[in-house]
Enzyme design. Sequence first.
Site, short mmCIF file in Angstrom:
data_model
loop_
_atom_site.label_atom_id
_atom_site.label_comp_id
_atom_site.label_asym_id
_atom_site.label_seq_id
_atom_site.Cartn_x
_atom_site.Cartn_y
_atom_site.Cartn_z
N GLU A 210 -1.21 61.21 26.15
CA GLU A 210 -2.19 60.52 27.01
C GLU A 210 -1.75 60.54 28.47
OE1 GLU A 210 -0.64 59.43 24.23
OE2 GLU A 210 -1.68 57.70 23.40
N HIS B 166 4.06 61.07 26.99
CA HIS B 166 3.15 61.02 25.86
C HIS B 166 1.92 61.85 26.19
CE1 HIS B 166 4.73 56.97 24.06
NE2 HIS B 166 5.71 57.83 24.33
N CYS C 168 0.73 53.63 27.24
CA CYS C 168 -0.43 54.48 27.48
C CYS C 168 -1.69 53.64 27.69
CB CYS C 168 -0.61 55.46 26.33
SG CYS C 168 0.73 56.68 26.25
N CYS D 132 -0.10 53.82 22.52
CA CYS D 132 0.89 52.74 22.58
C CYS D 132 0.57 51.84 23.77
CB CYS D 132 2.30 53.32 22.71
SG CYS D 132 2.62 54.09 24.32
#
Length: 163
Positions: free
Chosen positions: A48, A46, A79, A76
Amino acid sequence: MTLALAAAEEARAAGEVPVGAVLVRGDEVIATGFNHPIGTHDPSAHAEMVALRAAAESQRNYRLPGCELYVTLEPCLMCAGAIMHARIARVVFGARDPKTGACGSVVDAFANTQLNHHTTVTGGVLGHACGEALRTFFAERRRASREARAAGAAQASRTDLPS
């Protein structure tokens, strides 16, 4: 957030969900990242996580106190956990994520007072622009899928015709 939107555009150009992240300390950008789990076959890729990994490597420390993370989509739970472990001081996100958001949309990981580290969260910054990038991407993906199905059906009907 404008830099995070530019990173999200890199993800979109690569065929990934357009999410971008920028990690800063003071006025210095120390890392950027964009979504690319599909291309890397990595469910943790992701935006992040990519930015956190790059920042930790550049700073030679897995802890990033005093840093702020700007991301185009609400983080999410995965993360959020990494953000807390990295000791990020503040998260600023654009669009809310009603399906997996961990900053209040589905759960609020950062509001749990039992956890060791506390991160300040600000949501909705350039939220319309961040959300529009996602809406446009998914609308285009649905359109392409419909066209592919229609082309497949047309091809199938041509091969069903008697010679």
